[in-house]
Design an enzyme around this catalytic site. Sequence first.
Site, PDB file in Angstrom:
ATOM      1  N   HIS A 125      45.842  39.525  40.852  1.00 50.37           N
ATOM      2  CA  HIS A 125      44.814  39.810  39.849  1.00 50.37           C
ATOM      3  C   HIS A 125      45.226  40.995  38.980  1.00 50.37           C
ATOM      4  CE1 HIS A 125      40.680  40.636  38.318  1.00 50.37           C
ATOM      5  NE2 HIS A 125      41.066  41.893  38.465  1.00 50.37           N
ATOM      6  N   GLU A 126      45.739  42.052  39.611  1.00 50.53           N
ATOM      7  CA  GLU A 126      46.110  43.245  38.854  1.00 50.53           C
ATOM      8  C   GLU A 126      47.325  42.983  37.965  1.00 50.53           C
ATOM      9  OE1 GLU A 126      44.197  45.755  38.709  1.00 50.53           O
ATOM     10  OE2 GLU A 126      42.842  45.046  40.274  1.00 50.53           O
ATOM     11  N   HIS A 129      46.366  41.313  34.730  1.00 47.86           N
ATOM     12  CA  HIS A 129      45.915  42.195  33.649  1.00 47.86           C
ATOM     13  C   HIS A 129      47.089  42.581  32.750  1.00 47.86           C
ATOM     14  CE1 HIS A 129      41.723  42.797  34.576  1.00 47.86           C
ATOM     15  NE2 HIS A 129      41.962  43.243  35.796  1.00 47.86           N
ATOM     16  N   GLU A 187      38.303  40.750  33.400  1.00 46.92           N
ATOM     17  CA  GLU A 187      38.280  40.544  34.845  1.00 46.92           C
ATOM     18  C   GLU A 187      38.267  39.058  35.195  1.00 46.92           C
ATOM     19  OE1 GLU A 187      38.652  42.810  37.188  1.00 46.92           O
ATOM     20  OE2 GLU A 187      38.839  44.332  35.629  1.00 46.92           O
TER      21      GLU A 187
END
Length: 267
Positions: A125-126, A129, A187
């Site tokens: 997920h990070e 970004h 997000e």
Amino acid sequence: MRWIPRLAVGVICITLAACSSSPTGRQQLTLYSDEQLNQMGQQAFNQYQQELPTVGGATHRFAECVASALVAELPQQQQAQNWQIRVFEDDSANAFALPGGYIGVNTGLLKIATNQDQLAAVIGHEIAHVLANHANERVSTQSATQLGLSVLQSATGMQGAQGEQLMGLLGAGAQYGILLPFSRRHESEADTIGLSLMASAGFDPQASVELWEKMEAAGGAQPPVWMSTHPSQGQRIGGLESGMNEAMARYEQARSAGKRPNCSYPG
């Protein structure tokens, strides 16, 4: 009110000159170069390392093993960066990835993400970004918003206590109406991209839902969704579940290709 169309034309010109697309095809405002963002990422990472102690040994090897498997699935340009990962001694259940190839994982997260698949859900997920240029879009949006408010104040001649009060209200409107919704969108988009990334690396995407259920159980009171930079846990889990069939197909394909990460959780 002749300044209104002029302001609108200015905003349109900026948007057209700095428009790009995210991996999901969403239009973005990106005013900064990759070099500038990478420098910001390096500075932030250095600051983290100065302020927080790092953890080595089996804990670091576990996080590095998971991160390396994910990085191996990135597009060639991003994969070629010298990715670095550090585990920071911090009780908050958090992790981050920064432009330039920097990843941080807090020890508090490893109390919740207790296997390689759950940690891959967070790190994936990070990294998403970074892949989606969210840092660029966020600082670009903030810069454009601040510029717009400054132009508005000058154009209307708002001065003194009354002007400051009105500008404060306009600033709050910009914060809750522009900046935070972008962050919630980031997000959700990072969840979608990260789910595909972890599945492509051979991590079980179903662990993402397990992880967020554990995060929900461990979390305290949360602000209303419209005042938060993150979707609610329920919204996040629902979004992950909606993309699970595609992610599971990708996961099975990766496993068939021999992608079977074996990262040992430090016991």
